[in-house]
Every structure is written in C-alpha cells, then in structure tokens.
Design an enzyme around this catalytic site. Structure first.
Site, short mmCIF file in Angstrom:
data_model
loop_
_atom_site.label_atom_id
_atom_site.label_comp_id
_atom_site.label_asym_id
_atom_site.label_seq_id
_atom_site.Cartn_x
_atom_site.Cartn_y
_atom_site.Cartn_z
N PHE A 1 -1.70 1.14 3.73
CA PHE A 1 -1.42 2.56 3.64
C PHE A 1 -1.13 3.10 5.04
O PHE A 1 -1.25 2.38 6.03
CB PHE A 1 -2.60 3.30 3.01
CG PHE A 1 -3.02 2.74 1.67
CD1 PHE A 1 -2.45 3.20 0.50
CD2 PHE A 1 -3.98 1.74 1.60
CE1 PHE A 1 -2.82 2.68 -0.73
CE2 PHE A 1 -4.37 1.20 0.37
CZ PHE A 1 -3.78 1.68 -0.79
N SER B 1 -2.08 -0.38 -6.36
CA SER B 1 -3.13 0.10 -5.46
C SER B 1 -2.88 1.56 -5.12
O SER B 1 -1.77 1.93 -4.73
CB SER B 1 -3.17 -0.73 -4.18
OG SER B 1 -3.50 -2.07 -4.44
N CYS C 1 -9.04 1.79 -1.14
CA CYS C 1 -8.01 1.11 -1.92
C CYS C 1 -8.59 0.71 -3.28
O CYS C 1 -9.52 -0.09 -3.36
CB CYS C 1 -7.53 -0.13 -1.17
SG CYS C 1 -6.27 -1.07 -2.08
N THR D 1 -7.71 -0.14 -7.65
CA THR D 1 -6.71 -0.68 -8.57
C THR D 1 -6.61 0.17 -9.83
O THR D 1 -7.62 0.47 -10.47
CB THR D 1 -7.08 -2.12 -8.96
OG1 THR D 1 -7.14 -2.93 -7.78
CG2 THR D 1 -6.04 -2.71 -9.91
N ALA E 1 -16.53 -0.84 -8.00
CA ALA E 1 -17.47 -1.96 -7.92
C ALA E 1 -18.74 -1.53 -7.18
O ALA E 1 -18.73 -0.56 -6.41
CB ALA E 1 -16.81 -3.13 -7.19
N HIS F 1 -9.92 -0.22 3.32
CA HIS F 1 -11.20 -0.92 3.28
C HIS F 1 -12.19 -0.12 4.12
O HIS F 1 -12.13 -0.16 5.35
CB HIS F 1 -11.07 -2.35 3.81
CG HIS F 1 -10.11 -3.17 3.03
ND1 HIS F 1 -9.57 -4.35 3.51
CD2 HIS F 1 -9.56 -2.99 1.79
CE1 HIS F 1 -8.74 -4.86 2.61
NE2 HIS F 1 -8.72 -4.05 1.56
N THR G 1 -6.40 11.71 14.89
CA THR G 1 -6.60 11.31 16.28
C THR G 1 -7.99 11.73 16.74
O THR G 1 -8.42 12.86 16.51
CB THR G 1 -5.55 11.99 17.19
OG1 THR G 1 -4.25 11.61 16.76
CG2 THR G 1 -5.74 11.57 18.64
#
Length: 241
Positions: A10, A55, A62, A64, A78, A116, A162
């Site tokens: 991404f 995704s 991220c 599914t 999960a 992640h 930033t």
C-alpha cells in the site's frame, strides 16, 4: 485494460473512510470461518473492482476480503491481528480508513506500506496550530522508537505521515496533520487516550537486520561479526609485522 495489484503493498494514501456495520466474534458463516469477522459499509468507492481474496487496508491493517456486495465487504480478524492492532477496539458505527492494494498503474504518493502492524500507540495530546493539528503519541512497545526518526515516514491507522519530533527519554513522537488530511482520515476524530495502529518504515528494519550481524555476529554462527573479524585480522598482522 486491467492492471494487477500488489498483494500486501500500500502507499498510506487513504482512499476512503468506511463505516463498521457489523462485528461478530463467532461468525459461523462460510465467509466467517468460525472466527471473528467485521463488515465495513459505505465502501462503494473502493469496491468497483473488488474480487474475493483481494487485500484491503483497514486502519492500516492488510485484510482479506471474504465476502462483498455493492456497498460493503467482510474481513476475518485472526487472533494475532486482534492482539497486534486496535481493530478489536472498534464498535459498530466507527469510521475506518480504507485503501486498496496498490495497482501497477497508480502514482506512488506515500511510502512503502505493507499493512503489517508493528504495535499500537496511545494519543497523548492533540494541539491546534493555525489550521493544522499537532498529535503526540507514545508507542505501546517502546522498542519500536529506534525506527522512528525526525522527518522520516510512519504509517498511523493506514495514513502515511511525516514524523516531526521524537523524544526517546519520554518515549513519544509527534506528527502534524494539515487541513486536507484532517478531512480525509479518522485521526482527528480520536481522543486523547485512544490507540492508533503503527507501522514503522520497513527500510529501517531491513537495514538493522543486515547490519547487526556484521557488527555483532550471528547467533547461529560463531566467531563474531564481520567488523570484529576485520579488527582482529588487522591486529594480528600488526603484531606479526
């Protein structure tokens, strides 16, 4: 012409803010898999080219797509996702930042984001300055501060930002939200004490992974690091000269 997307990649440029319309802790449907699931609505803008298994970044995570219709999609959460992120804090009606996996034909406007999540951070203060907002945050896992540097990149709830300041002694960092960003992401709606998802710049982690064994050696190999060996060889040559 349809361009492929890059799974788990991404930019941190939020495309749309969706709304959580359903949360199930035990979803026994075929798309729920017998676990925790979440349905996100108000998402027509990002579902025009959606396919099962795609995704989508939800608050920087991220996930599914397991089921979708015109205006909503479902994802599974999960146990590791719930431990690592703030998604378990969400309630029906909350807004979430959304971004599709980057396609090959898209201009790269943010930075490399995997979706992640490394840790969460707690908002310590929100301070207006002109039409901008200063936000100061403290990471839950302080060890990630070493990857956070002034003027470097960071992804907060899926937003590429930033870093302005870093205070290692007091374990906080700050970012500034310009007016445009404030109206397109969920950060300004959050209050002091709430958590945001944090993904640090992956480049720092890769550099550390490569350089650390060179300096200090590999735990799986004996004899110290590459630099240590160079020093030993130099000293041996000097002593034999």
């Amino acid at each position: 012409m349809e361009f492929p997307s890059f799974a788990n990649m991404f930019t941190g440029i939020v495309e749309h803010m969706g709304t959580v319309v359903e949360i199930q802790q035990l979803d026994t449907s075929s798309s729920g898999g017998g676990g925790w699931s979440m349905k996100v609505g108000d998402s027509e803008n990002i579902l025009v080219d959606c396919r099962l298994g795609d995704s989508i970044s939800v608050n920087g995570t991220c996930l599914t797509v397991t089921e979708f219709e015109k205006s909503w999609f479902k994802v599974g959460l999960a146990p590791e996702t719930l431990r690592r992120t703030n998604l378990g804090d969400l309630k029906v009606g909350n807004n979430v930042n959304l971004e599709r996996a980057i396609a090959a034909n898209v201009r790269f406007g943010g930075h490399f984001v995997q979706g992640h999540i490394d840790t969460t951070a707690t908002i310590l203060s929100v301070t207006p300055e002109g039409n901008s907002l200063w936000v100061r945050l403290s990471p839950s896992d302080k060890s990630y501060l070493r990857y956070i540097i002034p003027k470097g990149y960071i992804c907060l709830d899926g937003t590429s930002l930033t870093i302005c300041e870093v205070n290692d002694d007091e374990s906080w960092f700050s970012i500034m939200l310009v007016a445009y960003t404030q109206s397109h992401v969920i950060m300004p709606t959050k209050k002091v004490g709430e958590r945001v998802n944090v993904e640090v710049d992956m480049l720092g982690k890769y550099v550390e992974r490569i350089v650390e064994p060179m300096l200090f050696g590999d735990e799986q190999k004996s004899g110290g690091g590459y630099v240590e060996k160079l020093v030993k060889n130099y000293l041996e040559k000097r002593s034999n000269a």
